[in-house]
Design an enzyme around this catalytic site. Structure first.
Site, short mmCIF file in Angstrom:
data_model
loop_
_atom_site.label_atom_id
_atom_site.label_comp_id
_atom_site.label_asym_id
_atom_site.label_seq_id
_atom_site.Cartn_x
_atom_site.Cartn_y
_atom_site.Cartn_z
N CYS A 1 0.83 -1.42 -0.07
CA CYS A 1 -0.12 -0.09 -0.08
C CYS A 1 0.99 1.28 -0.03
O CYS A 1 1.61 1.54 -0.84
CB CYS A 1 -1.12 -0.05 1.07
SG CYS A 1 -2.43 1.01 0.78
N HIS B 1 -4.23 -5.19 0.05
CA HIS B 1 -3.65 -5.71 1.51
C HIS B 1 -3.54 -7.21 1.44
O HIS B 1 -4.64 -7.85 1.68
CB HIS B 1 -4.41 -5.08 2.62
CG HIS B 1 -4.19 -3.69 3.01
ND1 HIS B 1 -2.93 -3.38 3.62
CD2 HIS B 1 -4.63 -2.71 2.23
CE1 HIS B 1 -3.17 -2.00 3.49
NE2 HIS B 1 -4.03 -1.68 2.86
N GLU C 1 -2.29 -9.30 3.47
CA GLU C 1 -2.37 -9.55 4.82
C GLU C 1 -3.79 -9.63 5.31
O GLU C 1 -4.11 -10.23 6.17
CB GLU C 1 -1.48 -8.84 5.96
CG GLU C 1 -2.12 -7.43 6.13
CD GLU C 1 -1.96 -6.30 5.26
OE1 GLU C 1 -1.50 -6.37 3.74
OE2 GLU C 1 -2.54 -5.26 5.47
#
Ligand SMILES: NC(=O)CC[C@H](N)C(=O)O
Length: 354
Positions: free
Chosen positions: A243, A325, A327
């Site tokens: 990001c 993202h 994650e």
């Protein structure tokens, strides 16, 4: 009875109900995610923003610390159609003003039509419309928060999974989500979470296997030192970014970033991988984007909705970044293999240099 007001850039004031009292200001953004409010509210990328949830009921499965992405709430204020007592209690403890009982569809439509905007909120007994307008008046543009890195970074280096069998990762903390650390540690990497203004000498002394620039709030151009580090170590160390990290890497290597109209904000953003032609669903919350990747980075993934760069790579220089993202938390786990790809770059470098 109206006991809360939301003042929007341009002067429109929307009436609401006060839940967590106080006055506040910030850039008004939204998320369309229907779950994951604890993760979003503790994501440091929302620093200096006011978060509007477009999903109508927020808080319906409680508040649990194990789902937090950091140790505090980061948005300056919270707006929703309906907030449960659990969430209100938490926001009150954290001193973050919150309002509900307003038409959030209308608010989100306004942001989509007019772009991300400044906002002032006044909530609680005896507040007036003017209090919200006064907050709005003092609200700064996101790019003017030049010291935003200091507000979210670790004050000193913290090591996770010391002595792990995997690579050593220098994770430059521009406001890192906890799940980035967890994703690396799960793969047995040792993560050195380092302040955003860590110097070249400090990274050189650690001699990590990967330099990783985290997500974070605000304008990537306000993260000078992270930018410098990429410039210092490109070609010497594998480099990764998520990001804000992708934006910083692009800026450091001759690219350019710009502010978007209202950003990508939700957990169902489709991304196409140009090498495999596969599409994955991704989590996103960003207001800036890479406008020009420069000559050193190949765009390997794009957003299906607007073609903006979602993945940048340079196989020879060992660089791999994502605008979304991987994650997750909140959102889909479809792209967790990004962390395997990052750590594989480190293993390859280790094999070729040994
Ligand atoms: N989640 C993030 O890292 C956001 C990056 C940056 N602050 C943006 O808004 O574009």
């Amino acid at each position: 009875m109206t006991d809360a007001y939301v003042a929007l850039e341009g002067g429109r004031v929307v009436e609401a109900r006060a839940r967590s009292p106080g006055t506040t200001r910030g850039e008004l953004v939204f998320t369309t995610a229907y779950t994951g409010y604890e993760e979003s509210l503790t994501d440091p990328s929302y620093e200096e923003q006011i978060l509007t949830f477009s999903y109508p009921l927020i808080g319906n499965y409680g508040v649990r610390e194990e789902r937090f992405e950091s140790d505090r709430v980061h948005p300056r204020g919270v707006v929703a159609r309906d907030l449960t007592e659990d969430v209100v209690e938490w926001l009150e403890e954290e001193g973050v003003p919150a309002v509900d009982k307003l038409d959030t569809r209308d608010l989100v439509t306004e942001i989509r039509d007019s772009g991300a905007m400044k906002c002032g909120i006044a909530a609680g007994e005896d507040v007036t419309e003017q209090d919200a307008l006064d907050e709005l008046e003092q609200c700064e543009h996101m790019s003017d928060h030049t010291e935003i890195g200091d507000q979210v970074t670790t004050p000193e280096t913290v090591v996770y999974n010391e002595g792990g069998d995997g690579p050593d990762v220098a994770l430059i903390d521009c406001g890192a989500k906890g799940s980035i650390i967890t994703s690396l540690v799960e793969r047995d990497a040792t993560v050195h979470l380092m302040p955003h203004d860590t110097t070249e000498a400090e990274v050189a002394e650690l001699d990590p296997d990967v330099l990783f620039i985290s997500n974070g709030p605000g304008d990537p151009e306000n993260f000078d030192q992270a930018n410098e580090l990429v410039d210092d170590f490109v070609g010497e160390k594998p480099i990764a970014g998520i990001c804000l990290g992708q934006q910083v890497v692009a800026n450091a290597l001759g690219g350019e970033t710009e502010k978007m109209e209202f950003g990508h904000r939700g957990v169902n953003q489709p991304v196409r991988d140009l090498r495999t032609d596969r599409v994955v669903m991704t989590t996103q919350n960003h207001g800036y984007t890479v406008a020009d990747p420069g000559d050193n980075l190949e765009v390997t993934q794009i957003n299906v909705n607007d073609d903006t760069p979602e993945g940048l790579e340079n196989d020879e220089l060992d660089i791999i970044t994502r605008q979304y993202h991987p994650e997750a938390n909140p959102g889909p786990n479809d792209s967790k293999s990004f962390f395997d790809d990052v750590l594989a770059m480190a293993d390859e470098t280790a094999t070729t240099t040994n």
